[in-house]
Design a protein around this motif. Sequence first.
Motif, PDB file in Angstrom:
ATOM      1  N   GLN A 116       0.550  -0.918   0.171  1.00 29.70           N
ATOM      2  CA  GLN A 116       0.148  -0.441  -0.040  1.00 29.70           C
ATOM      3  C   GLN A 116       1.196   1.246   0.122  1.00 29.70           C
ATOM      4  O   GLN A 116       0.474   2.006  -0.074  1.00 29.70           O
ATOM      5  CB  GLN A 116      -0.778  -0.301   1.031  1.00 29.70           C
ATOM      6  CG  GLN A 116      -2.323  -1.261   1.109  1.00 29.70           C
ATOM      7  CD  GLN A 116      -2.507  -1.358   2.664  1.00 29.70           C
ATOM      8  OE1 GLN A 116      -2.441  -0.749   3.374  1.00 29.70           O
ATOM      9  NE2 GLN A 116      -3.741  -2.036   2.157  1.00 29.70           N
ATOM     10  N   ARG A 117       2.093   1.291   0.658  1.00 32.54           N
ATOM     11  CA  ARG A 117       2.872   2.258   0.556  1.00 32.54           C
ATOM     12  C   ARG A 117       3.771   1.934  -0.535  1.00 32.54           C
ATOM     13  O   ARG A 117       5.119   2.892  -1.501  1.00 32.54           O
ATOM     14  CB  ARG A 117       3.154   2.581   1.832  1.00 32.54           C
ATOM     15  CG  ARG A 117       4.538   1.747   2.779  1.00 32.54           C
ATOM     16  CD  ARG A 117       4.403   1.934   3.990  1.00 32.54           C
ATOM     17  NE  ARG A 117       5.265   0.526   4.444  1.00 32.54           N
ATOM     18  CZ  ARG A 117       6.187   0.181   4.283  1.00 32.54           C
ATOM     19  NH1 ARG A 117       7.255   1.353   3.315  1.00 32.54           N
ATOM     20  NH2 ARG A 117       6.741  -0.810   4.801  1.00 32.54           N
ATOM     21  N   MET A 118       4.426   1.155  -1.620  1.00 34.76           N
ATOM     22  CA  MET A 118       5.206   0.678  -3.212  1.00 34.76           C
ATOM     23  C   MET A 118       6.082   0.450  -2.748  1.00 34.76           C
ATOM     24  O   MET A 118       6.869   1.586  -3.563  1.00 34.76           O
ATOM     25  CB  MET A 118       5.021   2.220  -3.497  1.00 34.76           C
ATOM     26  CG  MET A 118       3.494   2.983  -4.097  1.00 34.76           C
ATOM     27  SD  MET A 118       2.543   1.884  -5.535  1.00 34.76           S
ATOM     28  CE  MET A 118       3.537   2.171  -6.525  1.00 34.76           C
ATOM     29  N   ASP A 119       6.336  -0.333  -1.272  1.00 31.01           N
ATOM     30  CA  ASP A 119       7.755  -0.410  -1.600  1.00 31.01           C
ATOM     31  C   ASP A 119       8.245  -2.314  -1.794  1.00 31.01           C
ATOM     32  O   ASP A 119       7.779  -2.984  -1.210  1.00 31.01           O
ATOM     33  CB  ASP A 119       7.701  -0.065   0.663  1.00 31.01           C
ATOM     34  CG  ASP A 119       9.184  -0.574   0.774  1.00 31.01           C
ATOM     35  OD1 ASP A 119      10.113  -0.667   0.489  1.00 31.01           O
ATOM     36  OD2 ASP A 119      10.117   0.073   2.177  1.00 31.01           O
ATOM     37  N   GLU A 204       4.561  -2.685  -9.467  1.00 30.33           N
ATOM     38  CA  GLU A 204       5.207  -0.777  -9.673  1.00 30.33           C
ATOM     39  C   GLU A 204       4.548  -0.829 -11.051  1.00 30.33           C
ATOM     40  O   GLU A 204       4.682   0.674 -10.606  1.00 30.33           O
ATOM     41  CB  GLU A 204       6.617  -0.945  -9.431  1.00 30.33           C
ATOM     42  CG  GLU A 204       7.020   0.381  -8.669  1.00 30.33           C
ATOM     43  CD  GLU A 204       8.816  -0.244  -8.574  1.00 30.33           C
ATOM     44  OE1 GLU A 204       8.631   0.342  -6.952  1.00 30.33           O
ATOM     45  OE2 GLU A 204      10.236  -0.332  -9.352  1.00 30.33           O
TER      46      GLU A 204
END
Lengths: 236, 112
Positions: A116-119, A204
């Motif tokens: 959810q935080r693109m990590d 991504e």
Amino acid sequence: MANTATSTIKNLWNGGVEPFRASYGKLMMWFFLMSDAFTFSALLVAYGMVRSAHPAYEGSPEMFTFSQEYWPIPEKVYEAIPFFHGVEAPLVFVGLMTFILILSSVTMVLAVEAGQRMDKKAVEKWMIWTIIGGLLFLGCQAWEWTHFIVGDGITGANLTHNQYGPPAFADFFFFITGFHGTHVFSGVLLNFMVYYRTATGLYERRGHYEMVEKIGLYWHFVDLVWVFVFTFFYLV
Amino acid sequence: MESHENISSIEVKPADKAKIRHLLKVALILFVITVLEFGVAFLMPHEMHTIKVWIFIGMTIIKAAYIIGEFMHLAHEVKSLMWSVVLPMVFVIWLIIALMYEGNSVLNSIGG
């Protein structure tokens, strides 16, 4: 995108609004999980009926012996652990399996949080741990099945003959834990797919990690089913 | 359409500490309940079997609620979605009880 949908479309029936404010994919996953839950329920319902149609063991647990006459006490059946042959450790191994599955559920939820935080790196890390947890569980189950089938080396258990009690006891063991194990197996495959697509950067490029959430729903469901199997097959 | 092809434009947000702490708390609750189940299984005498069964069922429902509500995030979804999932399961519980009752009748009729 969400802003334009809410500001321009006033009429809920004209499209553009997600039902239940959940995305299409997540909603479909919930539909699938409901149908899957009914299938598992059917197995548990049948188990409940057949078990209550068999006499229960009445004597003291210390005097318990295996017999075709009554339903066995589960902790007398599942009391072995690998590498400690002959040591009686009731339910310890199945407890370990339960902890492994809960742990892999925790790593999955951490992967969802990372997505959810693109990590990307964190998603990869937690997916790997989730896959390891699933594989460990499958390994444990393979050992448990082998032990159950081989038994004392003379009789053991299969679908028609069962050294531990009525044949139906072994039948339900094979069907319920087997159906659950199949789910774990396909869950591990799906988890690996998610890991692969994360590592190659597909999510991504897509701009979101929703697939991690959807597969996560499935994986938690598998854990949830095990919670019920653990209670109704091993504890009660 | 904005493009996400440019990898360098992806912004990694820092870990949400409060959220992770909440998830770990849920995990801890699940662990503790499982340990308690073991305690009940081994420390309570066999004669109290019926009470043990009800304790197990209660603990299972609590565990299920935490997994569905927090891990599967259902408690934080729209209420109508939550009820569409939870309500059908009530009928399943009815079916389990009904068929266990039925099984008992089978046992009695064959003179068990």
